[in-house]
Design an enzyme around this catalytic site. Structure first.
Site, PDB file in Angstrom:
ATOM      1  CB  ALA A  14      -0.960  -0.136   1.108  1.00  0.00           C
ATOM      2  NE  ARG A  24       3.182   5.188 -12.198  1.00  0.00           N
ATOM      3  CZ  ARG A  24       2.845   4.127 -11.378  1.00  0.00           C
ATOM      4  NH1 ARG A  24       1.839   4.467 -10.414  1.00  0.00           N
ATOM      5  NH2 ARG A  24       3.485   3.211 -11.354  1.00  0.00           N
ATOM      6  CB  CYS A  45       1.147 -13.075  -2.160  1.00  0.00           C
ATOM      7  SG  CYS A  45      -0.275 -12.071  -1.463  1.00  0.00           S
ATOM      8  CB  VAL A  83       7.387   5.814  11.965  1.00  0.00           C
ATOM      9  CG1 VAL A  83       6.500   7.025  12.732  1.00  0.00           C
ATOM     10  CG2 VAL A  83       7.943   6.445  10.728  1.00  0.00           C
ATOM     11  CG  ASP A 288      -2.529  -6.311   4.806  1.00  0.00           C
ATOM     12  OD1 ASP A 288      -3.320  -5.967   3.848  1.00  0.00           O
ATOM     13  OD2 ASP A 288      -1.644  -7.011   4.979  1.00  0.00           O
ATOM     14  CG  ASN A 310      -0.331  -3.710  -4.705  1.00  0.00           C
ATOM     15  OD1 ASN A 310       0.536  -2.866  -5.143  1.00  0.00           O
ATOM     16  ND2 ASN A 310      -0.246  -4.936  -4.105  1.00  0.00           N
ATOM     17  CE  LYS A 366     -19.191 -35.838  -6.065  1.00  0.00           C
ATOM     18  NZ  LYS A 366     -18.840 -37.193  -5.269  1.00  0.00           N
ATOM     19  CE1 TYR A 431     -17.715 -27.715 -23.576  1.00  0.00           C
ATOM     20  CE2 TYR A 431     -18.124 -26.855 -25.790  1.00  0.00           C
ATOM     21  CZ  TYR A 431     -17.718 -27.937 -24.927  1.00  0.00           C
ATOM     22  OH  TYR A 431     -17.682 -29.299 -25.209  1.00  0.00           O
ATOM     23  NE  ARG A 447     -29.323 -25.957 -15.892  1.00  0.00           N
ATOM     24  CZ  ARG A 447     -29.099 -27.068 -16.662  1.00  0.00           C
ATOM     25  NH1 ARG A 447     -28.040 -27.129 -17.499  1.00  0.00           N
ATOM     26  NH2 ARG A 447     -29.993 -27.627 -17.096  1.00  0.00           N
TER      27      ARG A 447
END
Length: 453
Positions: A14, A24, A45, A83, A288, A310, A366, A431, A447
């Site tokens: 962050a 920027r 990560c 800090v 975080d 981020n 499943k 598909y 469904r």
């Protein structure tokens, strides 16, 4: 004329995202970043995969070094500088130089707090013994990997069954070849899943040879006469180990903010608006350590994820530069992998939907990740929750083999759009036999759920 100064506390996702975005848009502002550790802007990560040996060098996880920030972006990134206090009225911060052992102060016009999260460390005997590791920073990951390569441990205990714990169990068992036991005090792994879906993850863990000890609480670490770990003790017995990894999750690192009198919210995270501004003038927070908003429950929320950090940092950087950006919130999307198994979730769990008073129903199916006749088709379990009456999708969870987890993004997109189960059934998803059955698994689940709403 004196240049205005932005001070950023925290040099990872962050903080550096905000500093880079501001640079920027504003070439003139002085930007100083203080980072208590030795590294900036690294991919936390990726730590389990570095520990596993899939990533050879730690430098591969570092996006930009302090030198790069200084030379290419005119951002004064200072490592090993902590800090220790914020003077809100005087608009100054106190800094401890951990390299030289001295203290100094610096004033600011704007202050961004991006202190991240801290790991939970249980208060039990010998938790600081040699061979016990937390893995929340790149520095700690380097130490763990050095221990693995130099000491060649054979038996590991991972304490904690959340994302960090499972990914570290995978690294040690599936890639390093250690005998691994995972200790979790809850009756299930992954508290971010409903119990029925978490049970599937538990089966997957056992399937790869990891010993799963649920409902056990760590009470002590045993050491030998040289102070090295030799076992962990739980309320149900002793487990031999020459390596212990703590994966008990994290909490917002907000002691600095609390001491300065800033307003805290959910789980003690810093309260911010959707511009990342705190109620205190001139002080912002992101990542975080900051609170956010859940788009399904419509409640304040906290989550510690690199993606969120981020995005929050980018929004903060734009606004600090005088622009206009908003962070709308999150739906709690996350994915993980345990050897050949993939896990994903988004939105609300059953317990959360009940807590918020929603009248809901659910369906679990499943099916296969690919056309059944295509080589490599594997099992995938999909669970969906929806609001009765309206049919609004509330959440989804997926457990399966390769190709399962990223399907969660379809469900996350539906949640962002406040779409219904019928909308999901009607979606024109891709598909081809190598990728999906004719009806994608998320639509098969939709469904089934359509009959209930």
């Amino acid at each position: 004329m004196t240049r205005k100064r932005l001070i950023v506390v925290g040099g990872d996702a962050a903080g550096m995202s905000a500093a880079s975005q501001m640079r920027r848009l504003d070439r003139d502002r002085e930007i100083v970043v203080f980072e208590r550790g030795p590294h900036t802007s690294y991919a936390a990560c990726g730590i389990p995969y570095f520990v596993a040996g899939l990533i050879e060098k730690p430098d591969a996880l570092i996006a930009r070094t302090p030198e790069t920030f200084r030379e290419r972006y005119a951002i004064d990134a200072r490592t090993l500088q902590e800090v220790t206090a914020i003077d809100v009225r005087g608009r100054t911060v106190q800094i401890e130089d951990r390299r030289e052992g001295r203290a100094y102060a610096m004033d600011y016009d704007d202050l961004l707090i991006a202190t991240g999260a801290l790991p939970f460390v249980p208060d039990v005997p010998s938790i600081d013994a040699e061979g016990v590791f937390g893995v929340n920073t790149l520095e700690s990951a380097i130490a763990l990997r050095r221990f693995l390569e130099n000491r060649q441990p054979r038996k590991a205990v991972v304490v904690g069954g959340g994302y960090i714990g499972l990914e570290m169990a995978e690294a040690l068992n599936c890639h390093r070849g250690l005998s691994v036991a995972l200790v979790e005090r809850a009756p299930q792994v992954m508290g971010t899943l409903d119990p029925d879906m978490a049970a599937l993850v538990g089966e997957a863990i056992r399937d790869v040879g990891i010993t799963l000890r649920l409902g056990e609480t760590l009470s002590a670490v045993e050491t030998d006469d040289q102070g090295r770990v030799r076992a962990v003790v739980t309320d149900r017995g002793t487990v031999e180990a020459d390596l212990v990894v703590l994966g008990l999750g994290v909490r917002p690192n907000t002691a600095l903010a609390a001491d300065a009198g800033l307003s805290l919210g959910v789980r003690g995270a810093i309260r911010v608006d959707d511009r990342m501004a705190t109620p205190t003038e001139g002080i912002w927070a992101a990542g975080d350590c900051a609170e956010t908003f859940h788009l399904v429950s419509r409640q304040p929320f906290h989550v510690a994820l690199g993606t969120v950090a981020n995005k929050m940092g980018r929004v903060a950087g734009i606004n600090l530069a005088g622009g206009e950006a908003r962070f709308p919130g999150v739906v709690g999307t996350a994915v993980s992998k345990i050897c050949k198994y993939e896990v994903a979730r988004t939105g609300l769990l059953e317990a959360e939907a009940t807590k918020f008073g929603l009248d809901f129903t659910m369906a679990t199916v499943k099916t296969r990740t690919r056309a059944g006749y295509y080589p490599g088709a594997g099992r995938i379990h999909v669970k969906l929750l929806a609001e009765k009456g309206t049919g609004r999708l509330l959440g989804g969870q997926i457990v399966g083999v390769e190709g399962a987890a990223k399907r969660i993004d379809v469900l996350a997109a539906c949640l962002h759009g406040r779409m219904t189960v019928q909308n999901l059934v009607d979606m024109d998803l891709s598909y081809a036999p190598p990728f999906s059955p004719v009806w994608d698994p998320v639509q098969v689940a939709a469904r089934a759920l359509l009959k209930e709403v």
